[in-house]
Write a protein that holds these residues in place. Structure first.
Motif, PDB file in Angstrom:
ATOM      1  N   ALA A 263     -13.485  -9.734  -4.280  1.00  0.00           N
ATOM      2  CA  ALA A 263     -13.189  -8.863  -5.418  1.00  0.00           C
ATOM      3  C   ALA A 263     -13.858  -7.508  -5.224  1.00  0.00           C
ATOM      4  CB  ALA A 263     -13.665  -9.513  -6.709  1.00  0.00           C
ATOM      5  N   GLN A 264     -13.346  -6.517  -5.924  1.00  0.00           N
ATOM      6  CA  GLN A 264     -13.919  -5.172  -5.883  1.00  0.00           C
ATOM      7  C   GLN A 264     -13.677  -4.530  -7.248  1.00  0.00           C
ATOM      8  OE1 GLN A 264     -15.974  -2.652  -5.175  1.00  0.00           O
ATOM      9  NE2 GLN A 264     -15.379  -2.648  -3.017  1.00  0.00           N
ATOM     10  N   VAL A 265     -14.736  -4.376  -8.021  1.00  0.00           N
ATOM     11  CA  VAL A 265     -14.616  -3.804  -9.361  1.00  0.00           C
ATOM     12  C   VAL A 265     -15.138  -2.371  -9.344  1.00  0.00           C
ATOM     13  CG1 VAL A 265     -15.377  -3.967 -11.760  1.00  0.00           C
ATOM     14  CG2 VAL A 265     -14.813  -6.043 -10.495  1.00  0.00           C
ATOM     15  N   GLY A 266     -14.347  -1.476  -9.882  1.00  0.00           N
ATOM     16  CA  GLY A 266     -14.753  -0.077  -9.959  1.00  0.00           C
ATOM     17  C   GLY A 266     -13.533   0.797 -10.106  1.00  0.00           C
ATOM     18  N   THR A 267     -13.754   2.060 -10.399  1.00  0.00           N
ATOM     19  CA  THR A 267     -12.646   3.006 -10.445  1.00  0.00           C
ATOM     20  C   THR A 267     -12.944   4.143  -9.478  1.00  0.00           C
ATOM     21  OG1 THR A 267     -11.133   4.210 -11.909  1.00  0.00           O
ATOM     22  CG2 THR A 267     -13.506   4.433 -12.360  1.00  0.00           C
TER      23      THR A 267
ATOM     24  N   ALA B  68     -23.997   3.661 -14.699  1.00  0.00           N
ATOM     25  CA  ALA B  68     -23.489   4.646 -13.748  1.00  0.00           C
ATOM     26  C   ALA B  68     -22.058   5.068 -14.048  1.00  0.00           C
ATOM     27  CB  ALA B  68     -23.562   4.066 -12.329  1.00  0.00           C
ATOM     28  N   ALA B  69     -21.490   4.552 -15.128  1.00  0.00           N
ATOM     29  CA  ALA B  69     -20.062   4.758 -15.385  1.00  0.00           C
ATOM     30  C   ALA B  69     -19.727   6.124 -15.953  1.00  0.00           C
ATOM     31  CB  ALA B  69     -19.542   3.663 -16.312  1.00  0.00           C
ATOM     32  N   GLY B  70     -20.698   6.848 -16.486  1.00  0.00           N
ATOM     33  CA  GLY B  70     -20.449   8.194 -16.979  1.00  0.00           C
ATOM     34  C   GLY B  70     -19.313   8.232 -17.993  1.00  0.00           C
ATOM     35  N   PRO B  71     -18.298   9.049 -17.755  1.00  0.00           N
ATOM     36  CA  PRO B  71     -17.211   9.197 -18.729  1.00  0.00           C
ATOM     37  C   PRO B  71     -16.344   7.950 -18.872  1.00  0.00           C
ATOM     38  CG  PRO B  71     -16.696  10.373 -16.709  1.00  0.00           C
ATOM     39  CD  PRO B  71     -18.126   9.948 -16.594  1.00  0.00           C
ATOM     40  N   TYR B  72     -16.534   6.977 -17.972  1.00  0.00           N
ATOM     41  CA  TYR B  72     -15.733   5.753 -18.013  1.00  0.00           C
ATOM     42  C   TYR B  72     -16.460   4.602 -18.704  1.00  0.00           C
ATOM     43  CZ  TYR B  72     -13.190   8.364 -14.463  1.00  0.00           C
ATOM     44  OH  TYR B  72     -12.498   9.350 -13.792  1.00  0.00           O
TER      45      TYR B  72
ATOM     46  N   LEU C 236     -16.064   6.177  -9.190  1.00  0.00           N
ATOM     47  CA  LEU C 236     -17.299   5.392  -9.121  1.00  0.00           C
ATOM     48  C   LEU C 236     -17.446   4.630  -7.808  1.00  0.00           C
ATOM     49  CD1 LEU C 236     -17.263   3.850 -12.729  1.00  0.00           C
ATOM     50  CD2 LEU C 236     -18.193   6.064 -11.963  1.00  0.00           C
ATOM     51  N   MET C 237     -16.443   4.751  -6.923  1.00  0.00           N
ATOM     52  CA  MET C 237     -16.477   4.040  -5.646  1.00  0.00           C
ATOM     53  C   MET C 237     -16.486   5.049  -4.505  1.00  0.00           C
ATOM     54  SD  MET C 237     -13.730   0.922  -6.076  1.00  0.00           S
ATOM     55  CE  MET C 237     -12.355   2.049  -6.272  1.00  0.00           C
ATOM     56  N   SER C 238     -16.999   4.614  -3.375  1.00  0.00           N
ATOM     57  CA  SER C 238     -16.876   5.423  -2.163  1.00  0.00           C
ATOM     58  C   SER C 238     -15.594   5.030  -1.435  1.00  0.00           C
ATOM     59  CB  SER C 238     -18.075   5.189  -1.243  1.00  0.00           C
ATOM     60  OG  SER C 238     -18.028   3.864  -0.715  1.00  0.00           O
ATOM     61  N   ILE C 239     -15.168   5.872  -0.528  1.00  0.00           N
ATOM     62  CA  ILE C 239     -14.017   5.526   0.305  1.00  0.00           C
ATOM     63  C   ILE C 239     -14.324   4.286   1.145  1.00  0.00           C
ATOM     64  CG2 ILE C 239     -12.567   6.306   2.227  1.00  0.00           C
ATOM     65  CD1 ILE C 239     -11.878   7.538  -0.472  1.00  0.00           C
ATOM     66  N   ASP C 240     -15.580   4.133   1.546  1.00  0.00           N
ATOM     67  CA  ASP C 240     -15.963   2.935   2.300  1.00  0.00           C
ATOM     68  C   ASP C 240     -15.776   1.670   1.468  1.00  0.00           C
ATOM     69  OD1 ASP C 240     -16.556   4.353   4.576  1.00  0.00           O
ATOM     70  OD2 ASP C 240     -18.722   4.443   4.191  1.00  0.00           O
ATOM     71  N   ASP C 241     -16.037   1.758   0.151  1.00  0.00           N
ATOM     72  CA  ASP C 241     -15.803   0.610  -0.725  1.00  0.00           C
ATOM     73  C   ASP C 241     -14.331   0.220  -0.719  1.00  0.00           C
ATOM     74  OD1 ASP C 241     -18.471   0.466  -1.568  1.00  0.00           O
ATOM     75  OD2 ASP C 241     -18.137   1.790  -3.276  1.00  0.00           O
ATOM     76  N   VAL C 242     -13.472   1.221  -0.787  1.00  0.00           N
ATOM     77  CA  VAL C 242     -12.031   0.960  -0.794  1.00  0.00           C
ATOM     78  C   VAL C 242     -11.603   0.358   0.539  1.00  0.00           C
ATOM     79  CG1 VAL C 242      -9.738   1.993  -1.030  1.00  0.00           C
ATOM     80  CG2 VAL C 242     -11.630   2.822  -2.447  1.00  0.00           C
ATOM     81  N   ARG C 243     -12.091   0.927   1.617  1.00  0.00           N
ATOM     82  CA  ARG C 243     -11.748   0.406   2.944  1.00  0.00           C
ATOM     83  C   ARG C 243     -12.226  -1.040   3.117  1.00  0.00           C
ATOM     84  NH1 ARG C 243     -13.028   5.927   5.250  1.00  0.00           N
ATOM     85  NH2 ARG C 243     -10.977   6.792   5.771  1.00  0.00           N
ATOM     86  N   ALA C 244     -13.398  -1.355   2.585  1.00  0.00           N
ATOM     87  CA  ALA C 244     -13.924  -2.714   2.704  1.00  0.00           C
ATOM     88  C   ALA C 244     -13.031  -3.714   1.975  1.00  0.00           C
ATOM     89  CB  ALA C 244     -15.350  -2.776   2.164  1.00  0.00           C
ATOM     90  N   ALA C 245     -12.550  -3.315   0.788  1.00  0.00           N
ATOM     91  CA  ALA C 245     -11.646  -4.195   0.047  1.00  0.00           C
ATOM     92  C   ALA C 245     -10.359  -4.425   0.814  1.00  0.00           C
ATOM     93  CB  ALA C 245     -11.340  -3.595  -1.326  1.00  0.00           C
TER      94      ALA C 245
ATOM     95  N   VAL D 244       0.760  -6.808 -10.888  1.00  0.00           N
ATOM     96  CA  VAL D 244       0.426  -5.942 -12.021  1.00  0.00           C
ATOM     97  C   VAL D 244      -0.886  -5.230 -11.699  1.00  0.00           C
ATOM     98  CG1 VAL D 244      -0.094  -5.837 -14.487  1.00  0.00           C
ATOM     99  CG2 VAL D 244       1.547  -7.532 -13.637  1.00  0.00           C
ATOM    100  N   GLY D 245      -0.833  -3.915 -11.585  1.00  0.00           N
ATOM    101  CA  GLY D 245      -2.056  -3.153 -11.349  1.00  0.00           C
ATOM    102  C   GLY D 245      -2.976  -3.226 -12.549  1.00  0.00           C
ATOM    103  N   GLN D 246      -4.277  -3.429 -12.285  1.00  0.00           N
ATOM    104  CA  GLN D 246      -5.204  -3.704 -13.374  1.00  0.00           C
ATOM    105  C   GLN D 246      -6.371  -2.713 -13.370  1.00  0.00           C
ATOM    106  OE1 GLN D 246      -6.079  -7.953 -13.634  1.00  0.00           O
ATOM    107  NE2 GLN D 246      -4.176  -8.385 -12.527  1.00  0.00           N
ATOM    108  N   PRO D 247      -6.761  -2.225 -14.542  1.00  0.00           N
ATOM    109  CA  PRO D 247      -7.853  -1.249 -14.629  1.00  0.00           C
ATOM    110  C   PRO D 247      -9.128  -1.748 -13.957  1.00  0.00           C
ATOM    111  CG  PRO D 247      -6.766  -1.502 -16.763  1.00  0.00           C
ATOM    112  CD  PRO D 247      -6.204  -2.568 -15.867  1.00  0.00           C
ATOM    113  N   PHE D 248      -9.821  -0.826 -13.320  1.00  0.00           N
ATOM    114  CA  PHE D 248     -11.084  -1.093 -12.642  1.00  0.00           C
ATOM    115  C   PHE D 248     -10.946  -2.098 -11.494  1.00  0.00           C
ATOM    116  CE2 PHE D 248     -12.463   0.579 -16.772  1.00  0.00           C
ATOM    117  CZ  PHE D 248     -13.286   1.610 -16.342  1.00  0.00           C
ATOM    118  N   ASN D 249      -9.720  -2.317 -11.051  1.00  0.00           N
ATOM    119  CA  ASN D 249      -9.448  -3.172  -9.888  1.00  0.00           C
ATOM    120  C   ASN D 249      -8.547  -2.427  -8.898  1.00  0.00           C
ATOM    121  OD1 ASN D 249     -10.166  -6.402 -10.225  1.00  0.00           O
ATOM    122  ND2 ASN D 249     -10.059  -5.303 -12.167  1.00  0.00           N
ATOM    123  N   GLU D 250      -8.698  -1.124  -8.830  1.00  0.00           N
ATOM    124  CA  GLU D 250      -7.766  -0.328  -8.040  1.00  0.00           C
ATOM    125  C   GLU D 250      -7.737  -0.744  -6.568  1.00  0.00           C
ATOM    126  OE1 GLU D 250      -9.270   3.618  -9.456  1.00  0.00           O
ATOM    127  OE2 GLU D 250      -9.557   2.221 -11.118  1.00  0.00           O
TER     128      GLU D 250
END
Length: 281
Positions: free
Chosen positions: A94-98, A205-209, A101-110, A146-152
């Motif tokens: 799993a990978q939770v974030g938007t 760490a979510a700031g405006p989110y 709030l994520m790095s490109i490395d986080d996306v690549r890892a998922a 179905v695309g889901q929030p914070f699971n991009e």
């Protein structure tokens, strides 16, 4: 060499993978139960002993992100059993974030685990499955439809798997290999716990989110309170293993069928957007 049908299942240390290995063994298959860290096999081995199928479970190490590990595992399976009749792609993370709030490395890892790992394992297994006229069964998710929030990143990987397998299926069929995707909803397993989320730190760490993330976490915690058991979610995998001609797309519950139907009947995307918007407010 064994005469029984042989299935290799990835990600069997817990959850759906563990339940699928036990279910396949109960159905008479030799289940090659793989995991990245075989030191985490205690739960699987205990469940196999309790189910009386320990003699039909074979534990092997396989890291889907390492092509050499995949090749070594398959070489062992063919040397020991002479054939491979099915592959169940179950390993995932799993990978939770938007996005902010994520790095490109986080996306690549998922993508590496959830998409490229599936592709690599399937590619390596296909020559053996062609020989046996076998099948590929891939555990995706309702999050692959179905695309889901914070699971991009997670949903992107699962969407990719769905598209890949939907495209592969008719080609594989020409050489006698069936391709199926299995779409669970929420499953009461260690999958979510294994993310290792520090929710207070994530919110800090979510700031405006922050408000949207709080709403999403509350909704998710509620949905997992009504989740399927791993055995319930794994049952359609066993059905797909044993069916004469399994369907391409299988949901694991009525809830999952109703949920993915939102997208499959949503030509302009408005129904999905209206649904998921309620998750973050």
């Amino acid at each position: 060499m064994t005469s029984s049908k042989t299935v290799l299942i990835t990600g069997t240390s817990s959850g759906i993978g563990l339940a699928a290995a036990i279910g396949a063994a109960r159905a008479g298959w030799t289940a090659i139960a793989t995991m990245r860290d075989t030191g985490k096999a205690e739960a699987l081995l205990k469940a196999a002993a309790e189910a009386g199928v320990a003699d039909r479970i074979q534990l092997k190490r396989l890291d889907v992100t390492d092509p050499a590990s995949i090749a070594a595992c398959l070489d062992e399976v063919i040397a020991e059993h002479g054939h491979l009749d099915a592959l169940v792609n179950n390993a995932g993370a799993a990978q939770v974030g938007t996005l902010e709030l994520m790095s490109i490395d986080d996306v690549r890892a998922a993508m590496e685990v959830n998409f490229f790992g599936v592709v690599a394992a399937t590619r390596a297994a296909l020559p053996h499955l062609r020989a046996s006229k076998g099948r590929v069964i891939t555990v995706t998710s309702v999050g692959g439809v179905v695309g889901q929030p914070f699971n991009e990143a997670y949903c992107a990987a699962k969407f990719a798997v769905e598209g890949f397998m939907e495209s592969l299926a008719p080609v594989a069929a020409t050489v006698g290999v069936d391709v199926t995707v299995v779409e669970p909803g929420a499953v009461a397993s260690e999958f979510v716990a294994n993310i290792g989320l520090d929710i207070p730190a994530l919110l800090a760490a979510a700031g405006p989110y922050t408000s949207a993330l709080q709403a999403y976490i509350a909704r998710t915690q509620q949905s997992y309170g009504n989740a399927q058991t791993p055995a319930e979610a794994a049952a359609p995998i066993i059905d797909a293993l044993t069916a004469e001609r399994p369907a391409f797309r299988i949901q694991t519950s009525q809830w999952a069928r109703d949920f993915v139907a939102t997208t499959l009947a949503d030509l302009d995307g408005s129904a999905v957007q209206a649904l998921t918007a309620t998750w973050v407010r």
